[in-house]
Design a protein around this motif. Structure first.
Motif, short mmCIF file in Angstrom:
data_model
loop_
_atom_site.label_atom_id
_atom_site.label_comp_id
_atom_site.label_asym_id
_atom_site.label_seq_id
_atom_site.Cartn_x
_atom_site.Cartn_y
_atom_site.Cartn_z
N ALA A 78 0.70 -1.22 0.05
CA ALA A 78 -0.05 0.00 -0.22
C ALA A 78 0.76 1.21 0.06
O ALA A 78 1.74 1.40 0.80
CB ALA A 78 -0.99 -0.15 1.17
N ASP A 79 0.41 2.15 -0.79
CA ASP A 79 0.94 3.62 -0.67
C ASP A 79 0.04 4.25 0.00
O ASP A 79 -1.29 4.58 -0.28
CB ASP A 79 1.11 4.19 -1.99
N ILE A 80 0.27 4.93 1.34
CA ILE A 80 -0.46 5.55 2.17
C ILE A 80 -0.15 7.13 2.27
O ILE A 80 0.94 7.28 2.07
CB ILE A 80 -0.74 4.92 3.63
N VAL A 81 -1.12 7.86 2.62
CA VAL A 81 -0.87 9.21 2.65
C VAL A 81 -1.48 9.85 4.19
O VAL A 81 -1.46 11.01 4.51
CB VAL A 81 -1.23 10.24 1.83
N SER A 82 -2.03 9.11 5.02
CA SER A 82 -2.43 9.27 6.33
C SER A 82 -2.46 8.32 7.60
O SER A 82 -2.28 6.95 7.11
CB SER A 82 -3.84 9.88 6.08
N GLY A 83 -2.65 8.46 8.68
CA GLY A 83 -2.74 7.55 9.75
C GLY A 83 -4.11 6.70 9.56
O GLY A 83 -3.95 5.37 9.70
N GLY A 84 -4.94 7.34 9.02
CA GLY A 84 -6.27 6.48 8.71
C GLY A 84 -6.10 5.57 7.46
O GLY A 84 -6.52 4.47 7.58
N GLU A 85 -5.12 5.79 6.52
CA GLU A 85 -4.84 4.91 5.51
C GLU A 85 -4.20 3.69 6.04
O GLU A 85 -4.22 2.60 5.54
CB GLU A 85 -4.36 5.54 4.20
N LEU A 86 -2.97 4.23 6.99
CA LEU A 86 -2.07 3.17 7.39
C LEU A 86 -3.20 2.26 8.29
O LEU A 86 -3.19 0.92 8.26
CB LEU A 86 -1.25 3.71 8.53
N THR A 107 1.88 14.10 10.53
CA THR A 107 1.76 14.79 11.96
C THR A 107 2.67 13.55 12.98
O THR A 107 2.94 12.74 12.49
CB THR A 107 0.53 14.55 12.73
N GLU A 108 3.06 14.34 13.94
CA GLU A 108 3.94 13.44 14.87
C GLU A 108 3.31 12.22 15.11
O GLU A 108 3.69 11.20 15.18
CB GLU A 108 4.15 14.08 16.21
N ASP A 109 1.95 12.18 15.29
CA ASP A 109 1.27 11.12 15.88
C ASP A 109 1.06 9.87 14.53
O ASP A 109 1.07 8.81 14.89
CB ASP A 109 -0.25 11.38 15.92
N GLU A 110 1.14 10.57 13.48
CA GLU A 110 1.21 9.70 12.13
C GLU A 110 2.67 8.99 12.07
O GLU A 110 2.76 7.86 11.79
CB GLU A 110 0.57 10.30 10.92
N ILE A 111 3.51 10.04 12.36
CA ILE A 111 4.76 9.09 11.98
C ILE A 111 5.17 8.15 13.16
O ILE A 111 5.72 7.13 12.93
CB ILE A 111 5.77 10.41 12.28
N SER A 112 4.70 8.65 14.39
CA SER A 112 4.90 7.45 15.37
C SER A 112 4.27 6.12 15.28
O SER A 112 4.65 5.06 15.26
CB SER A 112 4.56 8.18 16.66
N PHE A 113 2.76 6.31 14.78
CA PHE A 113 2.05 5.16 14.36
C PHE A 113 2.82 4.40 13.15
O PHE A 113 2.82 3.05 13.47
CB PHE A 113 0.60 5.71 13.95
N ALA A 114 3.37 4.97 12.36
CA ALA A 114 4.05 4.25 11.18
C ALA A 114 5.17 3.65 11.50
O ALA A 114 5.73 2.45 11.29
CB ALA A 114 4.22 5.18 9.97
N LEU A 115 5.99 4.24 12.71
CA LEU A 115 7.22 3.85 12.99
C LEU A 115 6.82 2.36 13.85
O LEU A 115 7.47 1.55 13.83
CB LEU A 115 7.94 4.87 13.86
#
Ligand code: LLP
Length: 412
Positions: A78-86, A107-115
């Motif tokens: 998947a190519d995602i562009v948001s925490g919601g898509e992740l 956002t920081e939250d999205e970066i942290s979720f992805a990490l």
């Protein structure tokens, strides 16, 4: 190629009558063919079979869980562009090691979720974002794998709203600054450089912009290697167009043929982020005619789907074919096909020659599988419509029609 065809005078999706779905599920309704989706995936995948590659479906094109699951079962990422898509991609069972995260405003939250989800890589769009990712990764005692999104300044020759690789675009890092930015990235302790990313636009109907952009990227990859920065992944983005009307976009195989000889010796894994080409012609929007109206200078066919359900015609003056679900004898006329929304810009087609329908008849708005439902809204407090997936002679509601209660959920 798609699986929406007339059997006799009636439009079918694979082996299921559209009329039957409309009667049982109501209208408007999005209908997808699982066979078309699978075929499109396999054809795209096969086009790059000569080299290591990952097909990361652009979730923004169609984010329904069932569709993401279908691609996951084919081995897609998947190519995602948001925490919601992740969140959606993970729910659908997509392997995090096949998820790439683009977008200029993570956002920081999205970066942290992805990490924490251990995704394959961030496609980084600016130096400040790079520093932010380094900081968030540091706080989590992790290393972030990154690619820098480089703007190759190539004209994709498409609608200006969906061109993204030009100098004036808000996306990516200018190619002339790329080496400097990579050098900065290489000094950051919680960043691991793994790739390079580009995406020049959408609905591209020629091979040449892809080739020109790839040549610039490969040149950069070579220079980076010479300066000691190794690139494992080349992410070529999405953008391959489809036929809405009379466009003749290249077959994925042609794109493969043009790109593979350029890339095969680079020693990299190729990533692609196709959205429209996989989902666009695999879906239709079915709508019912409510009224006919003759204005002073125009005819109007008023249908139950509006710009809140499919915004592409209003937003980009995009053309979607509109065909009857039941073909019959009758006269044709020129009309605007319009929705119930209180806006003059609410139309599905303008000055279109269509068969003169009767109120109650069903119409199919074609090529609506990508950027259709995902761009829909509740404007005018209209519940979002149902989505249906057909598989052979069966169909499943893969998203329920929203209710009035859904409209006010979360409001006080
Ligand atoms: N990768 C990135 C980084 C993107 O920004 C996009 C689309 C894609 C991949 C997928 O592109 P595709 O293969 O679908 O062309 N709403 C517009 C399209 C916007 C596309 C935005 N980015 C439309 O309805 O035409």
């Amino acid at each position: 190629m798609h699986d929406f065809t007339y059997i006799g005078n009636e439009l079918y999706c694979e082996k299921v009558s559209i009329r039957k779905i409309a009667q049982e599920v109501g209208t408007p309704v999005y209908i997808y063919s699982s066979n078309t989706l699978r075929n499109h995936y396999q054809v795209f995948d096969a086009a790059f079979s000569g080299i290591p590659h990952i097909v990361c479906f652009a979730v923004k094109a169609n984010s329904n869980l069932s569709i993401l699951k279908l691609f996951a079962s084919e081995g897609g990422g998947a190519d995602i562009v948001s925490g919601g898509e992740l969140f959606r991609a993970l729910k659908a069972g997509i392997d995090p090691q096949k998820i790439v995260f683009a977008g200029i405003g993570k956002t920081e939250d999205e970066i942290s979720f992805a990490l924490k989800s251990n995704i394959l890589m961030f496609n980084v769009e600016s130096p400040l974002e790079l520093k932010k990712i380094n900081e968030v990764a540091g706080n989590l005692a992790l290393k972030a794998r990154v690619a820098l999104r480089v703007n190759p300044d190539i004209d994709p020759k498409t609608h200006p709203y969906i061109s993204t690789g030009l100098k004036k675009s808000k996306f990516g890092i200018a190619i002339k600054n790329a080496i400097e930015e990579y050098q900065l990235a290489s000094t950051l302790p919680n960043i691991e450089i793994v790739g390079i990313h580009k995406h020049i636009g959408s609905q591209i109907t020629e091979v040449s912009p892809f080739v020109a952009a790839m040549e610039r990227i490969l040149d950069l990859v070579k220079k980076l290697k010479e300066s000691g920065i190794d690139i494992k992944y080349i992410d070529a983005g999405g953008g391959l167009g489809i036929r809405y009307k009379d466009e003749e976009p290249p077959h994925p195989g042609e794109l493969g043929k043009a790109l593979l000889p350029l890339i095969k010796d680079a020693g990299c894994t190729l990533i692609f982020e196709p959205g429209r080409v996989l989902a666009g012609n695999a879906g239709i929007l079915v709508t019912r005619v409510l009224y006919l109206k003759t204005g002073e200078t125009k005819n109007f066919v008023i249908v139950d789907a509006g710009m809140n359900d499919l915004i592409r015609p209003s937003l980009y003056e995009a053309h979607h074919e509109i065909i009857p679900i039941e073909k019959r004898e009758g006269s044709s006329f020129k009309a605007d096909v319009v929705g119930p929304i209180c806006e003059s810009g609410d139309f599905l087609a303008k000055d279109r020659k269509v068969m003169k329908p009767e109120p109650g008849e069903l119409l199919a708005v074609m090529s609506a599988g990508a950027y259709g439902f995902t761009m829909s809204s509740n404007y005018n407090s209209r519940p979002r419509v149902a989505e249906v997936m057909v598989e052979g002679d069966k169909y499943t509601v893969i998203r329920k029609r929203e209710s009035y209660e859904d409209l006010i959920r979360g409001e006080e």
